[in-house]
Design an enzyme around this catalytic site. Structure first.
Site, PDB file in Angstrom:
ATOM      1  N   CYS A   1      28.269  32.440  41.955  1.00 43.98           N
ATOM      2  CA  CYS A   1      28.334  32.738  40.707  1.00 43.98           C
ATOM      3  C   CYS A   1      29.556  33.730  40.322  1.00 43.98           C
ATOM      4  O   CYS A   1      29.995  33.478  39.003  1.00 43.98           O
ATOM      5  CB  CYS A   1      27.106  33.908  40.651  1.00 43.98           C
ATOM      6  SG  CYS A   1      25.660  32.913  40.871  1.00 43.98           S
ATOM      7  N   HIS A   2      29.924  34.689  40.811  1.00 49.22           N
ATOM      8  CA  HIS A   2      31.125  35.443  40.437  1.00 49.22           C
ATOM      9  C   HIS A   2      32.021  35.594  41.583  1.00 49.22           C
ATOM     10  O   HIS A   2      32.933  36.538  41.567  1.00 49.22           O
ATOM     11  CB  HIS A   2      30.522  36.658  39.870  1.00 49.22           C
ATOM     12  CG  HIS A   2      29.626  36.628  38.857  1.00 49.22           C
ATOM     13  ND1 HIS A   2      28.227  36.817  39.176  1.00 49.22           N
ATOM     14  CD2 HIS A   2      29.745  36.507  37.598  1.00 49.22           C
ATOM     15  CE1 HIS A   2      27.531  36.568  37.901  1.00 49.22           C
ATOM     16  NE2 HIS A   2      28.579  36.141  37.087  1.00 49.22           N
ATOM     17  N   GLY A   3      32.008  34.912  42.658  1.00 50.44           N
ATOM     18  CA  GLY A   3      33.066  34.757  43.601  1.00 50.44           C
ATOM     19  C   GLY A   3      33.145  35.996  44.525  1.00 50.44           C
ATOM     20  O   GLY A   3      34.252  36.396  44.868  1.00 50.44           O
TER      21      GLY A   3
END
Lengths: 181, 439
Positions: free
Chosen positions: A145-147
């Site tokens: 999703c956001h690494g």
């Protein structure tokens, strides 16, 4: 009229002030008490809270294999770690960690890592349960999703997540099964 | 239409008069929607209030009829939406109207807001009018977010997971708030149930705030493309028939465009992933919100570094909500006494830069953070463009606007609307003109 004006100007500590304040305070308490049941009804109900435990049979899990089980509606990752993965997790200096925890603090036996598989950033399920998935730069898990990157101990190493993957309460029933919850 | 002679909208019906003397609805409508004086120089950007009113009614109507068929239960929700699509008479139309209506509601609301920014409609005496509009935006976002969860597809579930988890960034009580929102320990049936209840409630709250928005509008009157207040009757026309007609034409064009999407490309703005039923153990590879949230999503993601003692996660959440809350104080950040960008040679450019910045933020929000920008070089990634555009979003409000108020030299503003649009002063009307205020 002039008497009235004087009375109104002389506010300090009159009986009327006391009545206003105490009535207002009681009103506020009453309103809060009336609102409480409504707010409280939104919190988890008894059936949701009813203690749920999950027993997991580990005898079929091979070396280096990861399995996912569901506990309280949440995914729990169980990783039978290889010696290399254990070595990597144990040799990491605490200074490199955003949320410093030693590997020993996060496992009951080094072979088995049990973590809640929910990214501590915004709640996605990180990838890495299958060998074919992206496991991030530290060979643990990678949240698409956001690494966020987690290492082989489920500790946050890179990305926006602030905390390590949490450890659920669990105990070994015998050598090949555990009870979560 | 001669005003004043007949208070009840041109009818001599005894029944209307009988009602009106007891409940003055007819004379109210006559006064606020027929005789109501509006600046004579509106352009097409002044259509969007009427368009939004229409869309709100359309969304409430289609929503009520969808609710008659929908099942707010995790075991039934996804299938009940598919049943609406396949089995319910005109169910496909109700759903596609509702789904695309949300998209076009945001298109209209964003145009309406940028109109307000270009022509300085938020400036005194319309600060509260603007702030009520921002409240409507916030309520619309909450409504759209909860509505998107109801079909219980993959994006419904994971979008809801990500957005509700934003609140866990709040210090101390964050996790308790999230549990309270969920009614459990993950997004589950209790969450779906309450989102349905609130999704049904919120449009009526929006309707209430719209009423306040219109009341505030009718106190100060509408702004106009020149940003100059009407000085007398020579500067205005009555709302009916002039603007009822103009609004109808604009509405017809807008609805035609929307209908083209509803009938020929109903899933153009949607995510294919949401046609897969929610799977709590399987996160999609790339979670994206609906397009109208992308700029704010980009701002959330762009703060991926700690600021002093504020952790990245909390910082991102503060920046995202700050991006909306800065709009509340916009009337006090823009110090320029001139409303319309027509007479603000420097602001005009910064307005367009800001608009491009918002479009770029939308682009950033829809791409993975490590992708190269516009498929270009590997070293200039989406996240870097995100830093720049997020910085500029806030710099526009907090640095550019206050400084322009001090350093910009506005062009001369026309004395009156009629002088500017009719070319030459109407001397006859000057007698009734109010004294000119300093602009």
């Amino acid at each position: 009229m002039s008497d009235d004006t004087q009375d109104h100007d002389d506010h300090s500590g009159s009986r009327r002030d006391f009545l206003y304040l105490s009535a207002g305070a009681f009103g506020a308490v009453g309103l809060g008490a009336a609102l409480w049941p409504f707010i409280s009804s939104m919190n988890p109900s008894a059936d949701v809270l009813a203690l749920s435990t999950t027993e997991v049979d580990l005898s079929q899990v091979e070396d280096g294999q990861r399995i996912t089980v569901k506990w309280q509606g949440k995914p729990v990752f169980i990783d039978r770690r290889t010696p290399t993965a254990i070595e990597e997790a144990e040799s990491t200096p605490l200074a490199e960690l955003r949320d410093p925890e030693t590997d020993e603090e996060r496992v009951l036996t080094p072979e088995w890592l049990v973590v809640i598989g929910i990214c501590t950033h915004l709640g996605c399920v990180p990838l890495g349960q299958k060998a074919s998935e992206d496991r991030g730069e530290w060979g643990g898990w990678f949240c698409p999703c956001h690494g966020s990157h987690y290492d082989t101990s489920g500790r946050i190493r890179k990305g926006p997540a602030p905390l390590n993957l949490p450890i659920p309460p669990y105990a070994f029933l015998n050598d090949t099964s555990i009870k979560i919850g | 239409m001669s005003a004043g002679t007949n208070q009840t909208g041109g009818t001599n019906s005894g029944l209307v008069k009988w009602i009106d003397s007891r409940l003055p609805v007819f004379s109210y409508l006559q006064k606020e929607y027929a005789e109501y004086q509006s600046p004579r120089n509106f352009n097409w950007f002044w259509n969007f209030g009427a368009i939004l009113t229409f869309l709100l009614v359309m969304m409430i109507m289609s929503g009520i009829f969808l609710a008659m068929q929908y099942q707010p239960n995790t075991a039934l929700a996804f299938d009940s939406v598919e049943r609406i699509m396949r089995d319910v008479n005109f169910g496909w139309l109700l759903r596609y109207l509702h789904q695309n209506g949300a998209t076009f509601f945001f298109i209209a609301i964003y145009i309406h807001m940028f109109r307000g920014m270009y022509y300085g409609s938020y400036k005194a005496p319309r600060e509260l009018l603007w702030m009520l509009g921002v409240v409507i935006l916030l309520l619309a976002m909450a409504t759209a977010f909860m509505g998107y969860v109801l079909p219980w597809g993959q994006m419904s579930f994971w979008g809801a997971t990500v957005i509700t988890n934003l609140f866990s960034a709040v210090p101390l009580v964050g996790d308790s708030i999230v549990t309270l929102l969920w009614g459990g320990f993950s997004i589950d049936n209790p969450t779906l149930n309450r989102f349905f209840a609130l999704h049904y409630l919120f449009p009526f709250l929006i309707f209430g705030v719209v009423v306040l928005h219109v009341i505030a509008l009718h106190v100060s009157g509408s702004n106009n493309p020149l940003g100059v207040d009407p000085k007398g009757p020579q500067d205005t026309v009555s709302f009916h028939p002039y603007y009822t007609m103009k609004d109808s034409v604009g509405l017809a064009v807008f609805v035609t465009i929307m209908a083209a999407f509803v009938f020929f490309a109903p899933d153009f703005f949607g995510e294919p992933e949401n046609y897969l039923e929610a799977a709590p153990l399987n996160t999609p590879a790339h979670i994206v919100p609906e397009w109208y949230f992308l700029p704010f999503f980009a701002i959330l993601r762009s703060v991926d570094f700690d600021i002093l003692f504020i952790e990245a996660k909390l910082g991102g959440v503060i920046a995202m909500f700050g991006a909306i809350f800065v709009l509340f104080v916009l009337p006090w950040l823009d110090k320029s006494p001139v409303r319309s960008a027509k007479f603000r040679p420097v602001y005009k450019w910064f307005f367009w830069i800001f608009l491009i910045d918002c479009v770029l933020l939308g682009y950033v929000g829809g791409k993975p953070t490590d992708a190269p920008v516009f498929g270009g070089v590997e070293s200039f990634q989406i996240i870097h463009l995100g830093y720049i555009t997020t910085f500029w979003y806030f710099a526009h409000f907090l640095i550019v606007l206050p400084l322009l108020g001090i350093f910009e030299r506005p062009k001369p503003v026309p004395k009156s609307i009629s002088e500017a649009v009719l070319g030459g002063g109407s001397s006859g009307a000057a007698a009734t003109a109010k004294p000119m205020e300093k602009a």
